[in-house]
Motif scaffolding. Structure first.
Motif, PDB file in Angstrom:
ATOM      1  N   VAL A 122       0.839  -1.203   0.000  1.00  0.00           N
ATOM      2  CA  VAL A 122       0.000   0.000   0.000  1.00  0.00           C
ATOM      3  C   VAL A 122       0.875   1.254   0.000  1.00  0.00           C
ATOM      4  O   VAL A 122       0.608   2.220  -0.716  1.00  0.00           O
ATOM      5  CB  VAL A 122      -0.960  -0.033   1.197  1.00  0.00           C
ATOM      6  N   ASN A 123       1.926   1.251   0.820  1.00  0.00           N
ATOM      7  CA  ASN A 123       2.828   2.410   0.855  1.00  0.00           C
ATOM      8  C   ASN A 123       3.524   2.626  -0.483  1.00  0.00           C
ATOM      9  O   ASN A 123       3.685   3.771  -0.941  1.00  0.00           O
ATOM     10  CB  ASN A 123       3.868   2.226   1.965  1.00  0.00           C
ATOM     11  N   GLU A 124       3.927   1.524  -1.102  1.00  0.00           N
ATOM     12  CA  GLU A 124       4.599   1.648  -2.405  1.00  0.00           C
ATOM     13  C   GLU A 124       3.640   2.218  -3.447  1.00  0.00           C
ATOM     14  O   GLU A 124       4.030   3.055  -4.274  1.00  0.00           O
ATOM     15  CB  GLU A 124       5.098   0.270  -2.847  1.00  0.00           C
ATOM     16  N   ALA A 125       2.386   1.775  -3.428  1.00  0.00           N
ATOM     17  CA  ALA A 125       1.403   2.325  -4.372  1.00  0.00           C
ATOM     18  C   ALA A 125       1.142   3.801  -4.096  1.00  0.00           C
ATOM     19  O   ALA A 125       0.992   4.607  -5.026  1.00  0.00           O
ATOM     20  CB  ALA A 125       0.107   1.525  -4.267  1.00  0.00           C
ATOM     21  N   SER A 126       1.096   4.165  -2.814  1.00  0.00           N
ATOM     22  CA  SER A 126       0.885   5.578  -2.465  1.00  0.00           C
ATOM     23  C   SER A 126       2.037   6.436  -2.963  1.00  0.00           C
ATOM     24  O   SER A 126       1.832   7.552  -3.449  1.00  0.00           O
ATOM     25  CB  SER A 126       0.722   5.719  -0.952  1.00  0.00           C
ATOM     26  N   ASP A 127       3.281   5.922  -2.846  1.00  0.00           N
ATOM     27  CA  ASP A 127       4.439   6.667  -3.355  1.00  0.00           C
ATOM     28  C   ASP A 127       4.363   6.840  -4.869  1.00  0.00           C
ATOM     29  O   ASP A 127       4.805   7.857  -5.418  1.00  0.00           O
ATOM     30  CB  ASP A 127       5.737   5.941  -2.975  1.00  0.00           C
ATOM     31  N   ASN A 128       3.800   5.836  -5.537  1.00  0.00           N
ATOM     32  CA  ASN A 128       3.736   5.886  -7.002  1.00  0.00           C
ATOM     33  C   ASN A 128       2.827   7.025  -7.481  1.00  0.00           C
ATOM     34  O   ASN A 128       3.117   7.673  -8.497  1.00  0.00           O
ATOM     35  CB  ASN A 128       3.248   4.540  -7.547  1.00  0.00           C
ATOM     36  N   VAL A 129       1.709   7.236  -6.788  1.00  0.00           N
ATOM     37  CA  VAL A 129       0.757   8.266  -7.228  1.00  0.00           C
ATOM     38  C   VAL A 129       1.035   9.625  -6.566  1.00  0.00           C
ATOM     39  O   VAL A 129       0.258  10.565  -6.730  1.00  0.00           O
ATOM     40  CB  VAL A 129      -0.698   7.829  -6.911  1.00  0.00           C
ATOM     41  N   TRP A 130       2.135   9.716  -5.792  1.00  0.00           N
ATOM     42  CA  TRP A 130       2.433  10.981  -5.095  1.00  0.00           C
ATOM     43  C   TRP A 130       2.568  12.163  -6.055  1.00  0.00           C
ATOM     44  O   TRP A 130       2.060  13.237  -5.780  1.00  0.00           O
ATOM     45  CB  TRP A 130       3.701  10.830  -4.255  1.00  0.00           C
ATOM     46  N   PRO A 131       3.223  11.991  -7.225  1.00  0.00           N
ATOM     47  CA  PRO A 131       3.316  13.148  -8.129  1.00  0.00           C
ATOM     48  C   PRO A 131       1.945  13.674  -8.554  1.00  0.00           C
ATOM     49  O   PRO A 131       1.751  14.879  -8.660  1.00  0.00           O
ATOM     50  CB  PRO A 131       4.109  12.604  -9.317  1.00  0.00           C
ATOM     51  N   LEU A 132       0.994  12.768  -8.825  1.00  0.00           N
ATOM     52  CA  LEU A 132      -0.351  13.214  -9.195  1.00  0.00           C
ATOM     53  C   LEU A 132      -1.006  13.988  -8.057  1.00  0.00           C
ATOM     54  O   LEU A 132      -1.636  15.026  -8.267  1.00  0.00           O
ATOM     55  CB  LEU A 132      -1.222  12.002  -9.576  1.00  0.00           C
ATOM     56  N   LYS A 135       0.512  15.482  -5.546  1.00  0.00           N
ATOM     57  CA  LYS A 135       1.260  16.709  -5.277  1.00  0.00           C
ATOM     58  C   LYS A 135       0.846  17.820  -6.225  1.00  0.00           C
ATOM     59  O   LYS A 135       0.737  18.996  -5.833  1.00  0.00           O
ATOM     60  CB  LYS A 135       2.763  16.417  -5.395  1.00  0.00           C
ATOM     61  N   ALA A 136       0.616  17.443  -7.503  1.00  0.00           N
ATOM     62  CA  ALA A 136       0.267  18.454  -8.494  1.00  0.00           C
ATOM     63  C   ALA A 136      -1.038  19.148  -8.152  1.00  0.00           C
ATOM     64  O   ALA A 136      -1.237  20.311  -8.508  1.00  0.00           O
ATOM     65  CB  ALA A 136       0.185  17.813  -9.880  1.00  0.00           C
ATOM     66  N   TYR A 178     -10.902  11.815  -8.936  1.00  0.00           N
ATOM     67  CA  TYR A 178     -12.242  12.314  -8.644  1.00  0.00           C
ATOM     68  C   TYR A 178     -12.294  13.198  -7.388  1.00  0.00           C
ATOM     69  O   TYR A 178     -13.368  13.651  -7.011  1.00  0.00           O
ATOM     70  CB  TYR A 178     -13.215  11.133  -8.479  1.00  0.00           C
ATOM     71  N   SER A 179     -11.161  13.383  -6.732  1.00  0.00           N
ATOM     72  CA  SER A 179     -11.132  14.257  -5.538  1.00  0.00           C
ATOM     73  C   SER A 179     -10.917  15.715  -5.946  1.00  0.00           C
ATOM     74  O   SER A 179     -10.237  15.990  -6.952  1.00  0.00           O
ATOM     75  CB  SER A 179     -10.022  13.819  -4.574  1.00  0.00           C
ATOM     76  N   PRO A 180     -11.429  16.660  -5.189  1.00  0.00           N
ATOM     77  CA  PRO A 180     -11.198  18.087  -5.499  1.00  0.00           C
ATOM     78  C   PRO A 180      -9.766  18.488  -5.137  1.00  0.00           C
ATOM     79  O   PRO A 180      -9.085  17.799  -4.365  1.00  0.00           O
ATOM     80  CB  PRO A 180     -12.228  18.797  -4.620  1.00  0.00           C
ATOM     81  N   ASP A 181      -9.317  19.566  -5.692  1.00  0.00           N
ATOM     82  CA  ASP A 181      -7.982  20.067  -5.340  1.00  0.00           C
ATOM     83  C   ASP A 181      -7.934  20.384  -3.846  1.00  0.00           C
ATOM     84  O   ASP A 181      -8.934  20.776  -3.234  1.00  0.00           O
ATOM     85  CB  ASP A 181      -7.664  21.325  -6.148  1.00  0.00           C
ATOM     86  N   ASN A 182      -6.713  20.166  -3.272  1.00  0.00           N
ATOM     87  CA  ASN A 182      -6.492  20.382  -1.833  1.00  0.00           C
ATOM     88  C   ASN A 182      -7.334  19.433  -0.962  1.00  0.00           C
ATOM     89  O   ASN A 182      -7.585  19.705   0.207  1.00  0.00           O
ATOM     90  CB  ASN A 182      -6.800  21.833  -1.436  1.00  0.00           C
ATOM     91  N   GLY A 183      -7.763  18.346  -1.555  1.00  0.00           N
ATOM     92  CA  GLY A 183      -8.555  17.376  -0.797  1.00  0.00           C
ATOM     93  C   GLY A 183      -7.685  16.334  -0.131  1.00  0.00           C
ATOM     94  O   GLY A 183      -6.452  16.426  -0.092  1.00  0.00           O
ATOM     95  N   THR A 184      -8.336  15.312   0.407  1.00  0.00           N
ATOM     96  CA  THR A 184      -7.639  14.245   1.134  1.00  0.00           C
ATOM     97  C   THR A 184      -8.144  12.885   0.652  1.00  0.00           C
ATOM     98  O   THR A 184      -9.353  12.675   0.501  1.00  0.00           O
ATOM     99  CB  THR A 184      -7.885  14.361   2.648  1.00  0.00           C
ATOM    100  N   VAL A 185      -7.216  11.974   0.416  1.00  0.00           N
ATOM    101  CA  VAL A 185      -7.521  10.573   0.116  1.00  0.00           C
ATOM    102  C   VAL A 185      -7.090   9.733   1.311  1.00  0.00           C
ATOM    103  O   VAL A 185      -5.908   9.764   1.698  1.00  0.00           O
ATOM    104  CB  VAL A 185      -6.808  10.099  -1.167  1.00  0.00           C
TER     105      VAL A 185
END
Length: 604
Positions: A452-462, A464-465, A502-509
């Motif tokens: 799960v952590n590795e997958a979270s690191d993978n989508v971090w650039p998206l 972060k943007a 599908y989350s808004p900007d500045n949101g939380t997953v």
């Protein structure tokens, strides 16, 4: 009173059976009445009924048993020793009755060989007085009885077995004899000799004719049988020195045994076909069904009409098309078979063919159901792949080409990267789905939190943007699962990518790992929640199907193909887990994956 003759004409066998009441010489005119007719006329004052017959015609005489008439000594009467009261009112006939003294005539009967002439006269006078002469049965009646017996036997030859016919012959002979005796007791004479002779001759003649016809038939059919091709390897018997009919019978027995083996061979071959099949007769009723078709329909399939049988197999939506196909007399070309979906969800191709005799006569139809479920699934998958390649993968590539026509700005570069990432994700999902179907499960014990952590690191650039935070809440107690790390990793990446999309900007997953209880099996849950618009209620049930569609109210410019969620479902099912989706009360969607914990997870 008068003078009469006492002539007794004998039959061809020398027996006395007849009485001639009138006698005349054909060359002379005088007519002589029988002495008993003279007695009758003297006592009755008139001629008898029997005397009215043409002269020289004879009457069949009913002979009583010998000594049936009372006999007294002539000497006793002459000397007055017999009381007159005993003689009063009686007719006395005088003649010799002792053997060797008077005339004796042979007469028919079981217990009498000869009878005195005077006693025969007494029988004749008794017949005259009682009108009791025997009347011969008319010729048409004799012919009807004789031919009737023969025709009954001929009908028996046609309808009965040979042994039954032979057993019936004796009762029919006895019946004719009994009928003759019964008629004789009623003063009617039916000669049974001709009928008995015909009955005794017709049986061997008919038996010979039947044997000859049977022999000719067997000879013809055996020649046709031997001239045909051999379908199964069965050796014929070696015949010994036998007569023609016995040899034909043995050859016929071999042919029947061969046909029986061939029938068993065909029956076993049809019964064990890899696909269902059944045969119907001309009335449209099932006369044969193999094991696969019987397993899907039931033991009562025989004698069912074809429409009832198909209604048990075919889905209601396709039943009309199948009936239309079967209504065609001779399907050809594009209508040689019909596709339908069964009630169990399988796809079959139904093909019907006629069952013909050797002479081309139609006897029924054979219906073969080829299971093409795998082919139909492959065709459907091919269409989906074509749709994917023609729409979802071509659109990003076209957008990339359009943006590259000029020197891209920073925003254009970001959009190019987005389209490229989307194309790559589609390709990866498609390739991974194909790989999973082609390869066996190759699992290993992995720490689920690490994946799960590795997958979270993978989508971090998206994330972060767009200033979206991915928050992990790990309560899994270092749970291990037995699985394939790469496919699990791809699944979590897909879910996180969708959540960010599908989350808004500045949101939380939110990513929550937990160890739920109460299921009876140790499980680990991974729940990924976003703050987006959620999933349309009507799509939740089909969300994990391939190309299920997009979310209603999705953020502008974000489109889903449905391939990623289908990949997630395939991976979770491969790991004996489950995945569900729901909308959160405060907005957003939550996807929860349940996976079984590996046996050695507690040690790590």
């Amino acid at each position: 009173s008068g003078l009469g003759h006492v002539t007794l004409p004998a039959d061809d066998d020398g027996m006395i059976r007849r009485f001639t009441l009138c006698f005349s010489d054909e060359k002379s005119e005088p007519r002589y009445l029988h002495l008993m007719e003279r007695v009758y006329r003297a006592t009755r004052n008139g001629p008898s009924e029997a005397s009215k017959a043409p002269c020289n015609s004879s009457q069949l005489l009913p002979l009583a048993e010998r000594n049936s008439f009372q006999t007294i000594s002539f000497a006793s009467v002459a000397e007055g020793e017999v009381p007159s009261a005993f003689l009063k009112g009686k007719i006395l006939l005088v003649g010799a009755v002792a053997n060797g003294l008077g005339d004796q005539f042979p007469v028919p009967g079981d217990r009498q060989a000869t009878m005195p002439g005077v006693e025969i006269m007494a029988n004749g006078l008794s017949a005259l007085r009682n009108q009791g002469f025997i009347s011969p049965m008319p010729k048409p009646g004799q012919l009807a009885v004789s031919l009737g017996a023969v025709w009954v036997l001929l009908v028996g030859f046609w309808r009965w077995k040979p042994r039954t016919t032979l057993l019936m012959l004796a009762p029919m002979i006895a019946l004719l004899l009994a009928l003759s005796v019964l008629l004789l007791n009623n003063r009617i004479w039916f000669p049974p000799g001709a009928a008995l002779l015909v009955l005794t001759l017709v049986y061997p003649l008919w038996g010979w004719r039947r044997l000859q016809a049977t022999s000719n038939f067997m000879d013809t059919e055996l020649q046709n049988f031997r001239s045909g091709p051999s379908d199964i390897p069965i050796l014929g018997p070696q015949l010994g020195p036998v007569d023609i009919v016995t040899g034909q019978a043995e050859q016929l027995g071999y042919a029947i045994a061969y046909t029986r083996d061939l029938r068993r061979f065909i029956s076993d071959a049809l019964a064990n076909l890899p696909d269902p099949m059944f045969i119907t007769d001309l009335d449209g009723r099932v006369s044969f069904i193999n094991k696969l078709a019987e397993a899907g329909i039931g033991d009562d399939a025989l004698n069912l009409d074809v429409d009832t049988m198909l209604s048990r197999i075919v889905d209601e939506d396709h039943l009309g098309a199948v009936r239309e196909y079967l209504a065609k007399p001779h399907p050809t070309g594009d209508h040689e078979y019909v596709h339908f979906t069964s009630r169990t969800g399988e796809v079959f191709a139904l093909r019907r063919a006629p069952v013909l005799t050797d002479t081309g006569e139609l006897r029924g139809h054979i219906h073969y159901l080829a299971n093409i479920t795998a082919l139909a699934a492959a065709a459907e998958e091919r269409e989906e792949v074509l749709e994917l390649l023609s729409h979802d993968m071509r659109a990003p590539q076209a957008a990339i080409l359009a943006l590259l026509q000029d020197r891209p700005s920073e925003d254009q570069a970001r959009r190019i990267a987005t389209h490229a990432r989307r194309t790559l994700a589609l390709a990866d999902n498609f390739v991974d789905l194909a790989r999973m179907k082609a390869q066996e499960f190759m699992g290993e014990d992995v720490l689920i939190a690490d994946i799960v952590n590795e997958a979270s690191d993978n989508v971090w650039p998206l994330a972060k943007a767009r200033q979206i935070a991915c928050v992990i809440d790990d309560r899994s107690d270092s749970a291990f699962v037995h699985g394939e790390p790469s496919s699990l990793y791809r699944s979590f990446v897909n879910l996180l990518d969708n959540a960010i999309k599908y989350s808004p900007d500045n949101g939380t997953v939110s990513i929550a790992l937990d160890r739920p209880t109460g299921s009876g099996t140790e499980m680990v849950s991974i729940a990924i929640s976003d703050q987006g618009p959620g999933v349309a209620n009507e799509m939740i049930a089909s969300l994990f199907q391939r190309f299920a569609g997009t979310r209603d109210g999705a953020r502008a410019g974000v489109k889903g193909t449905g391939l990623g969620l289908n990949f997630v479902a395939q991976v979770v099912e491969r790991h004996r887990g489950s995945v569900t989706a729901k909308n959160l009360p405060n907005g957003g969607a939550s996807f929860t994956i349940l996976l079984p914990v590996a046996d050695d997870s507690a040690e790590d």
